[in-house]
Design a protein around this motif. Structure first.
Motif, PDB file in Angstrom:
ATOM      1  N   PRO A 139       0.819  -1.212   0.000  1.00 48.97           N
ATOM      2  CA  PRO A 139       0.000   0.000   0.000  1.00 48.97           C
ATOM      3  C   PRO A 139       0.861   1.274   0.000  1.00 48.97           C
ATOM      4  CG  PRO A 139      -0.792  -1.554   1.631  1.00 48.97           C
ATOM      5  CD  PRO A 139       0.502  -2.090   1.121  1.00 48.97           C
ATOM      6  N   THR A 140       0.363   2.280  -0.708  1.00 47.27           N
ATOM      7  CA  THR A 140       1.024   3.576  -0.766  1.00 47.27           C
ATOM      8  C   THR A 140       0.100   4.637  -0.174  1.00 47.27           C
ATOM      9  OG1 THR A 140       0.163   4.004  -2.984  1.00 47.27           O
ATOM     10  CG2 THR A 140       2.347   2.978  -2.829  1.00 47.27           C
ATOM     11  N   LYS A 141       0.644   5.793   0.104  1.00 41.37           N
ATOM     12  CA  LYS A 141      -0.133   6.881   0.691  1.00 41.37           C
ATOM     13  C   LYS A 141      -1.136   7.415  -0.331  1.00 41.37           C
ATOM     14  CE  LYS A 141       0.326  11.240   3.074  1.00 41.37           C
ATOM     15  NZ  LYS A 141       1.182  12.321   3.486  1.00 41.37           N
ATOM     16  N   ALA A 142      -2.370   7.602   0.109  1.00 41.29           N
ATOM     17  CA  ALA A 142      -3.419   8.124  -0.768  1.00 41.29           C
ATOM     18  C   ALA A 142      -3.378   9.647  -0.789  1.00 41.29           C
ATOM     19  CB  ALA A 142      -4.788   7.657  -0.281  1.00 41.29           C
ATOM     20  N   PRO A 143      -3.674  10.249  -1.934  1.00 35.52           N
ATOM     21  CA  PRO A 143      -3.777  11.711  -1.968  1.00 35.52           C
ATOM     22  C   PRO A 143      -4.890  12.180  -1.026  1.00 35.52           C
ATOM     23  CG  PRO A 143      -3.755  10.800  -4.189  1.00 35.52           C
ATOM     24  CD  PRO A 143      -3.874   9.653  -3.239  1.00 35.52           C
ATOM     25  N   TRP A 144      -4.685  13.322  -0.401  1.00 36.84           N
ATOM     26  CA  TRP A 144      -5.641  13.832   0.571  1.00 36.84           C
ATOM     27  C   TRP A 144      -7.018  14.029  -0.053  1.00 36.84           C
ATOM     28  CZ3 TRP A 144      -8.794  18.025   1.396  1.00 36.84           C
ATOM     29  CH2 TRP A 144      -9.301  18.149   2.675  1.00 36.84           C
ATOM     30  N   ARG A 149      -5.742  10.840   5.012  1.00 41.07           N
ATOM     31  CA  ARG A 149      -5.012   9.960   5.920  1.00 41.07           C
ATOM     32  C   ARG A 149      -5.174   8.479   5.547  1.00 41.07           C
ATOM     33  NH1 ARG A 149      -7.729  13.431   9.365  1.00 41.07           N
ATOM     34  NH2 ARG A 149      -9.032  11.758  10.084  1.00 41.07           N
ATOM     35  N   GLY A 150      -5.394   8.202   4.268  1.00 44.41           N
ATOM     36  CA  GLY A 150      -5.614   6.841   3.822  1.00 44.41           C
ATOM     37  C   GLY A 150      -4.439   6.251   3.071  1.00 44.41           C
ATOM     38  N   LYS A 151      -4.608   5.012   2.684  1.00 42.89           N
ATOM     39  CA  LYS A 151      -3.608   4.296   1.898  1.00 42.89           C
ATOM     40  C   LYS A 151      -4.300   3.668   0.696  1.00 42.89           C
ATOM     41  CE  LYS A 151      -0.088   3.377   5.262  1.00 42.89           C
ATOM     42  NZ  LYS A 151       1.042   4.079   4.717  1.00 42.89           N
ATOM     43  N   ALA A 165      -8.683   2.983  -1.996  1.00 42.41           N
ATOM     44  CA  ALA A 165      -8.096   3.909  -1.034  1.00 42.41           C
ATOM     45  C   ALA A 165      -8.956   3.846   0.221  1.00 42.41           C
ATOM     46  CB  ALA A 165      -8.080   5.331  -1.591  1.00 42.41           C
ATOM     47  N   THR A 167      -8.640   3.448   4.983  1.00 39.87           N
ATOM     48  CA  THR A 167      -7.829   3.628   6.176  1.00 39.87           C
ATOM     49  C   THR A 167      -6.901   2.425   6.364  1.00 39.87           C
ATOM     50  OG1 THR A 167      -9.459   2.547   7.600  1.00 39.87           O
ATOM     51  CG2 THR A 167      -9.671   4.938   7.316  1.00 39.87           C
ATOM     52  N   PRO A 168      -5.800   2.619   7.096  1.00 39.88           N
ATOM     53  CA  PRO A 168      -4.908   1.479   7.362  1.00 39.88           C
ATOM     54  C   PRO A 168      -5.615   0.327   8.088  1.00 39.88           C
ATOM     55  CG  PRO A 168      -3.768   3.530   7.808  1.00 39.88           C
ATOM     56  CD  PRO A 168      -5.209   3.889   7.535  1.00 39.88           C
TER      57      PRO A 168
END
Length: 183
Positions: A139-144, A149-151, A165, A167-168
């Motif tokens: 998983p990578t960081k999701a754009p705001w 605060r998602g992945k 996309a 939440t962790p």
């Protein structure tokens, strides 16, 4: 054949009232009508305006604090049913950059997705069923703008490659229930 369903826990009255922005609008109107004019006269226009905006932002945050426990309870009840909120898109589709907000239900070996109306609306429309799930990458960081605060996780399915996309914590639920991985 048994038709799959996604029925997330409904929002509480408090959440619905806050989603309608009635409290935010009323408190902002009250601050503007009572506090702004004296602040502008005392501090000048720009500084008075800045202080008024800071007061409105602080008041909005304070009014939203009672929502946190209600939302946590609702999310926990959904997680017990295998349901989580997410944004979804299919790679290579005609709507390449478009993310659909909705709810997903993690079941053994398959994932169900149903879009919702707007940011806070109910789940509507047809349910997409994806099976033969395998994770393609970490998983990578999701754009705001897509999911704060998602992945993002990329999955290979029977219908092609999709991205979710969320939440962790929801990713852990997805990996345990759909992919059979142990966290």
């Amino acid at each position: 054949m048994n038709q799959p369903t996604i029925e997330p826990t409904s929002r509480s009255r408090l959440e619905k009232v806050f989603d309608s922005n009635i409290l935010t609008f009323a408190s902002s109107l009250l601050v503007i009508s009572t506090v702004m004019n004296p602040l502008i006269q005392e501090l000048g226009f720009w500084l008075g305006l800045a202080v008024t905006i800071a007061i409105i932002a602080t008041l909005t945050i304070v009014l939203s604090l009672p929502l946190i426990p209600a939302k946590k309870r609702r999310v926990a009840m959904d997680a017990d049913k295998g349901i989580f909120e997410c944004a979804h898109r299919e790679k290579g589709s005609a709507l390449k950059g478009r993310w659909a907000q909705g709810y997903a239900k993690a079941e053994p070996g398959r994932l169900l997705f149903q879009a919702k109306t707007g940011m806070t609306g109910p789940a509507t429309g047809p349910i997409e069923v994806y099976s033969a799930l395998t994770s393609l990458a970490e998983p990578t960081k999701a754009p705001w703008a897509v999911f704060p605060r998602g992945k993002i996780i990329t999955l290979n399915t029977d219908k092609g490659v999709i991205e979710l996309a969320t939440t962790p914590g929801s990713l852990v639920l997805l990996r345990e229930r759909c992919l059979g991985e142990v966290a």
